[in-house]
Design a protein around this motif. Structure first.
Motif, PDB file in Angstrom:
ATOM      1  N   HIS A 117     -14.889  -6.613  12.401  1.00 43.23           N
ATOM      2  CA  HIS A 117     -14.259  -5.293  12.304  1.00 43.23           C
ATOM      3  C   HIS A 117     -12.985  -5.233  13.147  1.00 43.23           C
ATOM      4  O   HIS A 117     -11.945  -4.748  12.674  1.00 43.23           O
ATOM      5  CB  HIS A 117     -15.240  -4.224  12.770  1.00 43.23           C
ATOM      6  N   PHE A 118     -13.043  -5.745  14.372  1.00 42.91           N
ATOM      7  CA  PHE A 118     -11.875  -5.690  15.247  1.00 42.91           C
ATOM      8  C   PHE A 118     -10.760  -6.605  14.736  1.00 42.91           C
ATOM      9  O   PHE A 118      -9.576  -6.288  14.859  1.00 42.91           O
ATOM     10  CB  PHE A 118     -12.269  -6.077  16.677  1.00 42.91           C
ATOM     11  N   GLN A 119     -11.143  -7.739  14.133  1.00 39.51           N
ATOM     12  CA  GLN A 119     -10.141  -8.637  13.578  1.00 39.51           C
ATOM     13  C   GLN A 119      -9.459  -8.008  12.354  1.00 39.51           C
ATOM     14  O   GLN A 119      -8.257  -8.214  12.126  1.00 39.51           O
ATOM     15  CB  GLN A 119     -10.791  -9.971  13.185  1.00 39.51           C
ATOM     16  N   GLU A 120     -10.230  -7.266  11.583  1.00 42.00           N
ATOM     17  CA  GLU A 120      -9.691  -6.648  10.366  1.00 42.00           C
ATOM     18  C   GLU A 120      -8.914  -5.369  10.646  1.00 42.00           C
ATOM     19  O   GLU A 120      -8.129  -4.923   9.809  1.00 42.00           O
ATOM     20  CB  GLU A 120     -10.834  -6.334   9.393  1.00 42.00           C
ATOM     21  N   SER A 121      -9.114  -4.795  11.818  1.00 37.30           N
ATOM     22  CA  SER A 121      -8.480  -3.504  12.118  1.00 37.30           C
ATOM     23  C   SER A 121      -6.963  -3.589  12.071  1.00 37.30           C
ATOM     24  O   SER A 121      -6.289  -2.643  11.647  1.00 37.30           O
ATOM     25  CB  SER A 121      -8.941  -2.993  13.483  1.00 37.30           C
ATOM     26  N   GLU A 122      -6.401  -4.724  12.474  1.00 32.54           N
ATOM     27  CA  GLU A 122      -4.944  -4.883  12.447  1.00 32.54           C
ATOM     28  C   GLU A 122      -4.428  -4.851  11.013  1.00 32.54           C
ATOM     29  O   GLU A 122      -3.389  -4.233  10.729  1.00 32.54           O
ATOM     30  CB  GLU A 122      -4.548  -6.194  13.114  1.00 32.54           C
ATOM     31  N   ILE A 123      -5.148  -5.507  10.116  1.00 29.13           N
ATOM     32  CA  ILE A 123      -4.761  -5.508   8.705  1.00 29.13           C
ATOM     33  C   ILE A 123      -4.869  -4.104   8.127  1.00 29.13           C
ATOM     34  O   ILE A 123      -3.983  -3.649   7.395  1.00 29.13           O
ATOM     35  CB  ILE A 123      -5.654  -6.479   7.902  1.00 29.13           C
ATOM     36  N   ILE A 124      -5.946  -3.420   8.462  1.00 30.31           N
ATOM     37  CA  ILE A 124      -6.159  -2.065   7.948  1.00 30.31           C
ATOM     38  C   ILE A 124      -5.068  -1.120   8.449  1.00 30.31           C
ATOM     39  O   ILE A 124      -4.583  -0.256   7.713  1.00 30.31           O
ATOM     40  CB  ILE A 124      -7.558  -1.558   8.346  1.00 30.31           C
ATOM     41  N   GLN A 126      -2.017  -2.032   9.161  1.00 30.03           N
ATOM     42  CA  GLN A 126      -0.804  -2.384   8.424  1.00 30.03           C
ATOM     43  C   GLN A 126      -0.829  -1.774   7.029  1.00 30.03           C
ATOM     44  O   GLN A 126       0.177  -1.253   6.545  1.00 30.03           O
ATOM     45  CB  GLN A 126      -0.672  -3.905   8.310  1.00 30.03           C
ATOM     46  N   ILE A 127      -1.983  -1.813   6.393  1.00 31.00           N
ATOM     47  CA  ILE A 127      -2.140  -1.193   5.073  1.00 31.00           C
ATOM     48  C   ILE A 127      -1.849   0.298   5.159  1.00 31.00           C
ATOM     49  O   ILE A 127      -1.133   0.861   4.321  1.00 31.00           O
ATOM     50  CB  ILE A 127      -3.566  -1.435   4.517  1.00 31.00           C
ATOM     51  N   ASP A 128      -2.378   0.942   6.180  1.00 31.18           N
ATOM     52  CA  ASP A 128      -2.171   2.378   6.366  1.00 31.18           C
ATOM     53  C   ASP A 128      -0.684   2.703   6.513  1.00 31.18           C
ATOM     54  O   ASP A 128      -0.176   3.641   5.887  1.00 31.18           O
ATOM     55  CB  ASP A 128      -2.948   2.852   7.596  1.00 31.18           C
ATOM     56  N   ARG A 129       0.021   1.900   7.321  1.00 30.64           N
ATOM     57  CA  ARG A 129       1.462   2.135   7.518  1.00 30.64           C
ATOM     58  C   ARG A 129       2.230   1.939   6.212  1.00 30.64           C
ATOM     59  O   ARG A 129       3.122   2.735   5.865  1.00 30.64           O
ATOM     60  CB  ARG A 129       2.015   1.198   8.603  1.00 30.64           C
ATOM     61  N   ASP A 130       1.911   0.882   5.486  1.00 36.48           N
ATOM     62  CA  ASP A 130       2.648   0.578   4.267  1.00 36.48           C
ATOM     63  C   ASP A 130       2.378   1.610   3.167  1.00 36.48           C
ATOM     64  O   ASP A 130       3.295   2.000   2.442  1.00 36.48           O
ATOM     65  CB  ASP A 130       2.281  -0.821   3.758  1.00 36.48           C
ATOM     66  N   ASP A 147      -3.798  16.166  -3.503  1.00 43.39           N
ATOM     67  CA  ASP A 147      -3.767  15.092  -4.497  1.00 43.39           C
ATOM     68  C   ASP A 147      -3.015  13.875  -3.959  1.00 43.39           C
ATOM     69  O   ASP A 147      -3.454  12.732  -4.134  1.00 43.39           O
ATOM     70  CB  ASP A 147      -3.091  15.571  -5.786  1.00 43.39           C
ATOM     71  N   ALA A 148      -1.875  14.114  -3.313  1.00 39.19           N
ATOM     72  CA  ALA A 148      -1.090  13.008  -2.760  1.00 39.19           C
ATOM     73  C   ALA A 148      -1.874  12.276  -1.674  1.00 39.19           C
ATOM     74  O   ALA A 148      -1.877  11.042  -1.614  1.00 39.19           O
ATOM     75  CB  ALA A 148       0.228  13.529  -2.199  1.00 39.19           C
ATOM     76  N   LEU A 149      -2.545  13.034  -0.821  1.00 29.16           N
ATOM     77  CA  LEU A 149      -3.353  12.422   0.238  1.00 29.16           C
ATOM     78  C   LEU A 149      -4.507  11.631  -0.359  1.00 29.16           C
ATOM     79  O   LEU A 149      -4.854  10.545   0.125  1.00 29.16           O
ATOM     80  CB  LEU A 149      -3.878  13.493   1.192  1.00 29.16           C
ATOM     81  N   SER A 150      -5.098  12.164  -1.407  1.00 36.12           N
ATOM     82  CA  SER A 150      -6.187  11.462  -2.088  1.00 36.12           C
ATOM     83  C   SER A 150      -5.684  10.169  -2.714  1.00 36.12           C
ATOM     84  O   SER A 150      -6.368   9.134  -2.673  1.00 36.12           O
ATOM     85  CB  SER A 150      -6.800  12.371  -3.165  1.00 36.12           C
ATOM     86  N   ASN A 151      -4.488  10.212  -3.286  1.00 37.70           N
ATOM     87  CA  ASN A 151      -3.906   9.007  -3.878  1.00 37.70           C
ATOM     88  C   ASN A 151      -3.654   7.943  -2.811  1.00 37.70           C
ATOM     89  O   ASN A 151      -3.878   6.747  -3.050  1.00 37.70           O
ATOM     90  CB  ASN A 151      -2.604   9.346  -4.597  1.00 37.70           C
ATOM     91  N   GLN A 152      -3.193   8.369  -1.645  1.00 39.27           N
ATOM     92  CA  GLN A 152      -2.988   7.425  -0.549  1.00 39.27           C
ATOM     93  C   GLN A 152      -4.292   6.772  -0.132  1.00 39.27           C
ATOM     94  O   GLN A 152      -4.353   5.559   0.099  1.00 39.27           O
ATOM     95  CB  GLN A 152      -2.359   8.129   0.656  1.00 39.27           C
ATOM     96  N   GLU A 153      -5.344   7.548  -0.043  1.00 37.39           N
ATOM     97  CA  GLU A 153      -6.645   7.003   0.350  1.00 37.39           C
ATOM     98  C   GLU A 153      -7.147   5.998  -0.681  1.00 37.39           C
ATOM     99  O   GLU A 153      -7.745   4.981  -0.321  1.00 37.39           O
ATOM    100  CB  GLU A 153      -7.664   8.139   0.529  1.00 37.39           C
ATOM    101  N   SER A 154      -6.890   6.271  -1.946  1.00 39.10           N
ATOM    102  CA  SER A 154      -7.299   5.330  -2.991  1.00 39.10           C
ATOM    103  C   SER A 154      -6.560   4.003  -2.850  1.00 39.10           C
ATOM    104  O   SER A 154      -7.160   2.924  -2.955  1.00 39.10           O
ATOM    105  CB  SER A 154      -7.040   5.920  -4.382  1.00 39.10           C
ATOM    106  N   LEU A 155      -5.256   4.074  -2.610  1.00 39.80           N
ATOM    107  CA  LEU A 155      -4.476   2.851  -2.420  1.00 39.80           C
ATOM    108  C   LEU A 155      -4.993   2.053  -1.221  1.00 39.80           C
ATOM    109  O   LEU A 155      -5.114   0.820  -1.278  1.00 39.80           O
ATOM    110  CB  LEU A 155      -2.996   3.186  -2.223  1.00 39.80           C
ATOM    111  N   LYS A 156      -5.305   2.757  -0.143  1.00 44.88           N
ATOM    112  CA  LYS A 156      -5.812   2.086   1.062  1.00 44.88           C
ATOM    113  C   LYS A 156      -7.127   1.375   0.785  1.00 44.88           C
ATOM    114  O   LYS A 156      -7.329   0.227   1.207  1.00 44.88           O
ATOM    115  CB  LYS A 156      -6.003   3.108   2.194  1.00 44.88           C
ATOM    116  N   ARG A 157      -8.023   2.057   0.089  1.00 50.31           N
ATOM    117  CA  ARG A 157      -9.324   1.445  -0.201  1.00 50.31           C
ATOM    118  C   ARG A 157      -9.169   0.208  -1.081  1.00 50.31           C
ATOM    119  O   ARG A 157      -9.813  -0.829  -0.844  1.00 50.31           O
ATOM    120  CB  ARG A 157     -10.256   2.461  -0.866  1.00 50.31           C
ATOM    121  N   ILE A 158      -8.329   0.300  -2.096  1.00 53.79           N
ATOM    122  CA  ILE A 158      -8.127  -0.836  -2.997  1.00 53.79           C
ATOM    123  C   ILE A 158      -7.599  -2.043  -2.222  1.00 53.79           C
ATOM    124  O   ILE A 158      -8.109  -3.164  -2.363  1.00 53.79           O
ATOM    125  CB  ILE A 158      -7.139  -0.467  -4.123  1.00 53.79           C
TER     126      ILE A 158
END
Length: 348
Positions: A117-124, A126-130, A147-158
């Motif tokens: 989890h801690f190793q992946e947090s940096e990647i997550i 970066q995904i959030d920023r991008d 809707d826009a916030l929901s779309n962002q969350e979908s992109l992050k999860r994918i």
């Protein structure tokens, strides 16, 4: 065409290269169910395949997006359950000696969910920023609405699920830009059920699309015959074959290394070089061309150079680099027409 029991994929690809109509509901079907191989050509199997894929994505979310503390809690419950199975008079309290050391938050064990989890947090992060920087000019991606916030969350999860399922590549900056057109098209499907399932559909189509370009994102392959530098070299050779005068002026006279501009063109599939709507139309040809995504992309990139050849031949290093790093607005139909005329085997 799309209403037939079995769709003629070759004919559909031919038509898609000429442009997919903007009429409601056509492009989502063409992109995800046929051009990206998300569904079979047999219409009768579509419902079954959609349900199977969407259920699989739901399982990915349950497995890969769970908080490590929840994983630890579940493991402790299982241990307690097993212990109680052997001792019906158990207190239900997990003895200290039975706490799995590797699942302690301070554990450095390679298999520890906390360490992972801690190793992946940096990647997550970066995904959030991008994701937050994805097409800031579009309300769909960056508005203040729910809707826009929901779309962002979908992109992050994918992107997070993709990174976890593909440890050899994980997440590379720019993948959010490649994902955005897919998700946008599917989310705007007038068929409500399909629009609600844009996230799982976009995930699988994103995986399929990247499978043809994944070597461009793998740093270990940068200098190999399949890496990004080799791909850029093929673009250079393609230009030399079709317009040697322009090639010589760019690379010999003004010494504009194609990596200076083509790296972004190729890795981001031209998503940053044109307006979003124009990019969608380019992708119709990119996804539908029977020669394959990579060969088609290189032809379009070469056509981009030829379209501005007069300005390039008159320019020096600075002027040409500026022009190619900020490509001017152009007629997309004409661009694709020029690219179509460059058909033939990609140089090796």
């Amino acid at each position: 065409m799309l209403g037939r029991k079995v769709v003629d994929l070759a004919e559909l690809r031919r038509l898609a290269c000429q442009g997919v109509p903007d009429a409601a509901g056509v492009r989502p079907v063409v992109w995800k169910q046929l051009l990206l191989g998300y569904l079979p050509t047999d219409h009768a199997l579509w419902a079954y395949e959609l349900e199977k894929k969407r259920s699989q994505y739901s399982a990915f979310k349950d497995e890969l997006l769970v908080n490590p503390s929840e994983v630890t809690r579940r493991m402790e419950e299982m241990t307690i359950s097993k212990r109680n199975g052997h001792n019906s008079e158990g207190t239900g309290v997990l003895p200290r000696a039975e706490i799995v050391h590797d699942e302690h938050p301070l554990s450095l064990g390679k298999t520890s969910v906390w360490n992972q989890h801690f190793q992946e947090s940096e990647i997550i992060e970066q995904i959030d920023r991008d994701v937050k920087r994805t097409h800031p000019e579009m309300q769909f991606f960056n508005g203040d609405s729910s809707d826009a916030l929901s779309n962002q969350e979908s992109l992050k999860r994918i992107l997070t699920i993709f990174a976890k399922l593909n440890p050899g590549i994980r997440y590379v900056q720019g993948m959010n830009e490649v994902l955005a057109p897919l998700y946008y098209v599917f989310k705007n499907d007038p068929e409500e059920n399909n629009a609600e399932s844009a996230e799982p559909d976009a995930f699988f189509c994103f995986v399929e699309l990247l499978s043809g370009f994944r070597d461009n994102f793998c740093k270990q392959l940068d200098n190999s015959v399949v890496g990004i530098r080799s791909t850029i070299c093929k673009l250079s050779q393609l230009l030399k074959r079709h317009d040697e005068e322009l090639w010589r002026h760019l690379e010999v006279v003004t010494k504009v290394n194609p990596q200076f501009y083509a790296f972004r063109w190729i890795t981001l599939l031209l998503t940053q070089e044109f307006k979003f709507r124009d990019c969608i139309h380019i992708w119709d040809a990119l996804l539908g061309d029977p020669e394959g995504h990579q060969a088609t992309l290189l032809r379009i990139c070469c056509a981009m150079l030829i379209l501005v050849r007069r300005r390039l031949l008159a320019g020096d290093f600075t002027a040409n680099l500026k022009l190619l790093q900020s490509y001017p607005p152009t007629n997309i139909d004409h661009l694709l027409h020029i690219a179509n005329k460059l058909r033939g085997p990609v140089p090796y």
